[in-house]
Design a protein around this motif. Structure first.
Motif, PDB file in Angstrom:
ATOM      1  N   ASN A 196     -11.012   5.939  -4.203  1.00 43.94           N
ATOM      2  CA  ASN A 196     -11.883   5.486  -3.061  1.00 43.94           C
ATOM      3  C   ASN A 196     -12.304   4.573  -2.834  1.00 43.94           C
ATOM      4  O   ASN A 196     -13.282   4.360  -2.288  1.00 43.94           O
ATOM      5  N   GLN A 198     -15.868  -0.264   2.056  1.00 41.32           N
ATOM      6  CA  GLN A 198     -16.498  -0.780   3.434  1.00 41.32           C
ATOM      7  C   GLN A 198     -17.287  -0.462   4.640  1.00 41.32           C
ATOM      8  O   GLN A 198     -17.356  -0.800   5.037  1.00 41.32           O
ATOM      9  N   LYS A 211       1.084  -1.575   0.413  1.00 42.85           N
ATOM     10  CA  LYS A 211      -0.238  -0.193   0.229  1.00 42.85           C
ATOM     11  C   LYS A 211       0.796   1.527   0.148  1.00 42.85           C
ATOM     12  O   LYS A 211       0.969   2.290  -0.763  1.00 42.85           O
ATOM     13  N   ALA A 266     -12.099   0.997  -2.487  1.00 37.44           N
ATOM     14  CA  ALA A 266     -11.626   0.562  -0.908  1.00 37.44           C
ATOM     15  C   ALA A 266     -12.809   1.401   0.088  1.00 37.44           C
ATOM     16  O   ALA A 266     -13.370   0.089   1.428  1.00 37.44           O
ATOM     17  N   GLU A 267     -12.294   2.916   0.720  1.00 40.02           N
ATOM     18  CA  GLU A 267     -12.643   3.509   1.618  1.00 40.02           C
ATOM     19  C   GLU A 267     -14.777   3.440   1.399  1.00 40.02           C
ATOM     20  O   GLU A 267     -15.362   3.521   2.352  1.00 40.02           O
ATOM     21  N   ILE A 268     -14.716   3.477   0.425  1.00 43.76           N
ATOM     22  CA  ILE A 268     -16.109   3.469   0.167  1.00 43.76           C
ATOM     23  C   ILE A 268     -17.341   2.437   0.405  1.00 43.76           C
ATOM     24  O   ILE A 268     -18.234   2.160   1.352  1.00 43.76           O
ATOM     25  N   GLU A 274      -8.118   1.736  -8.973  1.00 43.64           N
ATOM     26  CA  GLU A 274      -8.702   0.946  -7.549  1.00 43.64           C
ATOM     27  C   GLU A 274     -10.414   0.091  -8.003  1.00 43.64           C
ATOM     28  O   GLU A 274     -10.910   0.286  -7.874  1.00 43.64           O
TER      29      GLU A 274
END
Length: 459
Positions: free
Chosen positions: A420, A426, A51, A422-424, A357
């Motif tokens: 983003n 989650q 990462k 992954a952040e969303i 991503e």
């Protein structure tokens, strides 16, 4: 019978660390053996250093995009030696931090390889110790196909220790490791060729994720050679020559060759046969690929030997760090915390840190249709240019998708490709795990302007 330990853990990776600390918190006398740096694949040669490389690979695009907003950015140059050294320093800091956590928890760390002698005995650090229960959490390792010249290839383990930045790197493998490193190295300024055996990357992911990532990678300058296999590798004056067969048989010459064709459970040298621990075979398809074995476990992570357990990648269930942690804690709660429970492997969210991503949770469209039939599934999909790129001129696209049970309105899967993700996902994963319906999504007010709001405005 009296034992030296209530629990002996083999492997100080994510699962072993989580289990040992949780068991110790219940008053168990626990020891953990690790022959490498403490932290496992994730900390040492996986999630964390990867990462950090992903972050670095995004800077050139940001420098370029800044011009669309009126910023003047000068020539940028990557100091590779500083970069690699900084990552290694952070990895070692985290490893020492995990050692301190073990000390605080009262877990004894034994820096040595451990081998099973029998169901209750482990040979470690030149001595034999006994334990009431034993947990195997040794993870997995990269594997190369048995093809001529594979010794010239490196694996993901060595990617974090390259002395120089490659001019041209060739990658074989269509999984998330090969895909992520192809994107990382392209972002860092390398010429990248990725060779895949099928038409698309990322087998097992939703089709829209696969196609949108692959399109984005191609747009970013990664050459993807499809329906092609590597027959052999040899050293030539120009570097490494990859001889290919399939749809595109023209040889590829690169100075670094990354083999990302899969990982196998790290079962060798554990002495499993001495303790009667059974393995389950799993074939890896393709020429030159061998058969791998994983430790067979039940829903409580219990092996064929009732007092020996296994968690994480060595069991080859869902090979993700949070899953290993969850399995380890569920084991400790069940065996030492008077709270017998099963860790759920359903609706586990995951991400691919490629460029673009992607992230996903729940069923793919294909899985849902196989389960419910075509008439039983409704799909909502959106594809758009992110607001950020309205001034940059970059041809970036975001894809968002909901897979819904047409009869119950329950959201079965959520998938996204774009910045983003992954952040969303989650956050979306909480709703999917709780059994939210499409009407629940529709009733949620979006945050404007964001990409995430598209998940609650899709019609």
């Amino acid at each position: 019978m009296t034992y030296d330990y209530d629990l002996f853990v083999i492997g100080a990776g994510s699962g072993g660390l989580a289990a040992s600390k949780r068991a110790a918190s219940y008053g168990a006398k626990v020891a953990i053996a690790e022959q490498d740096l403490v932290g496992g694949t994730c900390v040492i040669r996986g999630c964390i250093p990867k990462k950090l490389m992903v972050y670095s690979s995004h800077f050139p695009a940001l420098f370029h995009d800044a011009a669309g907003y009126g910023w003047k950015v000068g020539e940028a140059e990557l100091d590779w030696e500083y970069f690699i050294t900084a990552i290694d320093k952070e990895v070692r800091r985290l490893s020492h931090l995990h050692i301190s956590y073990l000390e605080k928890a009262g877990v004894e760390l034994i820096s040595s390889h451990a081998t099973l002698v029998d169901a209750h005995t482990v040979e470690v650090d030149g001595r034999k110790v006994t334990a009431d229960k034993i947990l195997i959490a040794v993870g997995g390792r990269p594997i190369k196909p048995d093809l001529p010249g594979m010794e010239y290839g490196i694996t993901s383990n060595e990617m974090f220790h390259l002395k120089e930045k490659p001019k041209h790197i060739a990658v074989i493998g269509a999984g998330y490791i090969g895909t992520e490193f192809a994107c990382i190295m392209r972002g860092l300024g390398c010429e990248v060729t990725q060779i895949i055996r099928k038409e698309l990357i990322l087998k097992g992911f939703d089709e829209d994720i696969r196609t949108n990532i692959q399109e984005g990678m191609t747009n970013h300058g990664i050459k993807i050679i499809r329906n092609t296999v590597v027959e052999s590798v040899e050293k030539v004056p120009e570097g490494l020559k990859l001889t290919l067969s399939g749809d595109n048989a023209e040889p590829v010459i690169a100075d670094v060759f990354l083999v990302a064709t899969g990982r196998i459970p790290n079962v060798d040298g554990l002495g499993l046969e001495n303790a009667g621990v059974e393995l389950v075979p799993s074939a890896i398809e393709g020429p030159g690929y061998s058969t791998m074995n994983a430790i067979a476990v039940n829903e409580y992570s219990q092996t064929s030997q009732e007092n020996i357990f296994a968690v994480g990648d060595v069991t080859d269930r869902i090979n993700l760090t949070p899953v290993a942690i969850g399995e380890g804690r569920a084991f400790a709660d069940s065996e030492f915390g008077n709270n017998r429970r099963v860790f759920s492997h359903e609706d586990v969210a995951t991400a691919v840190f490629s460029t673009p991503e992607a992230a996903t949770v729940g069923l793919t469209e294909a899985e849902a249709r196989q389960k419910l039939g075509d008439d039983g599934v409704t799909v909502y999909r959106a594809r758009f240019r992110p607001l950020f790129h309205s001034l940059t001129g970059a041809e970036e696209r975001t894809m968002m998708k909901l897979v819904v049970d047409a009869n119950t309105d329950k959201v079965l899967g959520a998938h996204m490709v774009g910045e983003n993700s992954a952040e969303i996902i989650q956050g979306v994963a909480i709703a999917v795990k709780m059994g939210a319906t499409k009407k629940d999504f529709d009733a949620t007010v979006g945050i404007h302007p964001t990409a995430a709001e598209e998940f609650v405005t899709m019609r």
